[in-house]
Design an enzyme around this catalytic site. Structure first.
Site, short mmCIF file in Angstrom:
data_model
loop_
_atom_site.label_atom_id
_atom_site.label_comp_id
_atom_site.label_asym_id
_atom_site.label_seq_id
_atom_site.Cartn_x
_atom_site.Cartn_y
_atom_site.Cartn_z
CD GLU A 96 -35.98 61.35 11.81
OE1 GLU A 96 -37.09 61.69 11.35
OE2 GLU A 96 -34.97 61.19 11.11
CE LYS A 133 -33.84 60.87 3.84
NZ LYS A 133 -33.67 61.18 5.26
N1 PSU Z 1 -33.56 58.97 8.14
C1 PSU Z 1 -34.12 57.78 7.75
N2 PSU Z 1 -35.38 57.82 7.22
C2 PSU Z 1 -36.09 59.00 7.09
C3 PSU Z 1 -35.50 60.24 7.52
C4 PSU Z 1 -34.23 60.15 8.03
O1 PSU Z 1 -33.50 56.71 7.87
O2 PSU Z 1 -37.25 58.98 6.61
C5 PSU Z 1 -36.32 61.54 7.39
C6 PSU Z 1 -35.83 62.59 8.37
O3 PSU Z 1 -36.93 62.96 9.17
C7 PSU Z 1 -35.40 63.77 7.52
C8 PSU Z 1 -36.34 63.63 6.37
O4 PSU Z 1 -35.49 65.00 8.17
O5 PSU Z 1 -36.27 62.21 6.11
C9 PSU Z 1 -35.94 64.49 5.19
O6 PSU Z 1 -37.09 64.90 4.51
P1 PSU Z 1 -36.99 66.08 3.40
O7 PSU Z 1 -36.06 65.49 2.37
O8 PSU Z 1 -38.39 66.28 2.88
O9 PSU Z 1 -36.41 67.27 4.08
#
Ligand code: PSU
Ligand code: MN
Length: 306
Positions: free
Chosen positions: A27, A161
């Site tokens: 990604e 996360k």
């Molecule tokens: N993994 C990481 N860093 C990130 C992400 C994943 O180590 O920044 C990103 C991914 O793209 C994931 C996003 O889909 O964080 C989640 O964002 P949200 O909580 O707004 O859905």
């Protein structure tokens, strides 16, 4: 079902897919919005190299001028990593970017969608999005979860996360019938730390077993597999430092009134700053480990009958 968007494949990715050779999707949101400039540019190359070390071709995904690209040139990676105004595109944002010719980095959800449309079965990231800790009030739950419930691919991650509500996220993954498996452990990792405090029911012990689980899932039901790959204890962030900086970052986000898709980038950026780079180093390390393991799983998958 409406037709899936047709992504543009780089020639290396197209050749590999045509020949049935292993490919791993990567990604771009974690590059553009999860890691600070300019360190993100070197990390992008390291992640691709880790996929190659695992035995697969890397396919970094982003939308550039309205075109969804699977496999980027060095100049295209430069653009993704350098542009401070690059949009963050989840699945719901893709149609607007495609129709209006906009550019953006793809999250887990939109990367998974585009990877599956291209015929890629394995995807590596850092940590999934999920249910935020205040979700009972804010309804903030990442679209990563619902997308993985209907997208046929395996995503290698270090759990979700740890800024999130991990038990609630695991409950949602269960409701959504997403298959969740630990890599050589039933301890569910906590992204920066090896143990989130939650467990999962199943573990696989090799890339071959992981590939077999994805193959079985494909034959059975739409939707994906989450493979949780913890950092070793001696490579994790100090758990005491972890808890302190996360609390600090979440309080800062609340004070700043950050909402919606800005929350995750804000909190990650705050963590990198208050930990003086410790979270950044660990974040890059776990992504590299996931990328290499994903490469091995893609290689094992390529040996299975389709
Ligand atoms: N993994 C990481 N860093 C990130 C992400 C994943 O180590 O920044 C990103 C991914 O793209 C994931 C996003 O889909 O964080 C989640 O964002 P949200 O909580 O707004 O859905
Ligand atoms: Mn959100």
């Amino acid at each position: 079902m409406p037709p899936a968007p047709v992504p543009v494949l780089s020639s290396e990715v197209a050749d590999a897919l045509t020949a049935g050779r292993p490919v791993v999707a990567l990604e771009s949101t974690l590059l553009a919005h999860g890691l600070p400039r300019p360190d993100n540019r070197a990390a992008a190359d390291e992640v691709e190299a880790a996929v190659r070390a695992g035995g697969a071709v890397p396919a970094t995904i982003a939308v550039l001028d309205g075109v969804p690209h699977v496999g980027l040139t060095a100049e295209q990676v430069d653009r993704v990593c350098a542009d401070p105004d690059l949009a963050k595109l989840a699945v719901r944002d893709l149609p607007v970017a495609l129709a209006l010719g906009r550019s953006g980095a793809t999250t887990v959800s939109s990367t998974a969608l585009l990877a599956a449309a291209a015929g890629i079965g394995v995807f590596a990231t850092g940590g999934l999005g999920g249910v935020h800790r205040e979700a009972a009030d804010t309804f903030d739950e990442s679209a990563d979860l619902t997308t993985l419930s209907r997208t046929p691919l395996l995503v290698v991650c270090a759990g979700v996360k740890s800024i999130l509500d991990v038990p609630a996220t695991l409950e949602r993954l269960e409701s959504l019938s997403v298959t969740v498996v630990g890599y050589r452990t039933t301890t569910f990792p906590g992204f920066y730390v090896a143990d989130s405090g939650s467990t999962v029911d199943w573990a696989v012990s090799s890339p071959e077993e992981a590939a077999a689980v994805l193959a079985a899932r494909r034959g059975l039901a739409p939707g994906g597999v989450v493979l949780a790959n913890p950092l070793p204890d001696d490579e994790q962030l100090d758990p005491e430092l972890h808890d302190r900086v996360i609390a600090d970052a979440l309080a800062a986000a609340a004070r700043a009134g950050v909402r919606g898709k800005a929350v995750t980038p804000f909190v990650l950026d705050h963590l990198h700053r208050v930990s003086e780079g410790a979270t950044l180093a660990v974040n890059v390390r776990l992504v590299l480990r996931n990328a290499e393991l994903a490469g091995r799983i893609a290689a094992a998958l390529a040996l299975l009958p389709r």
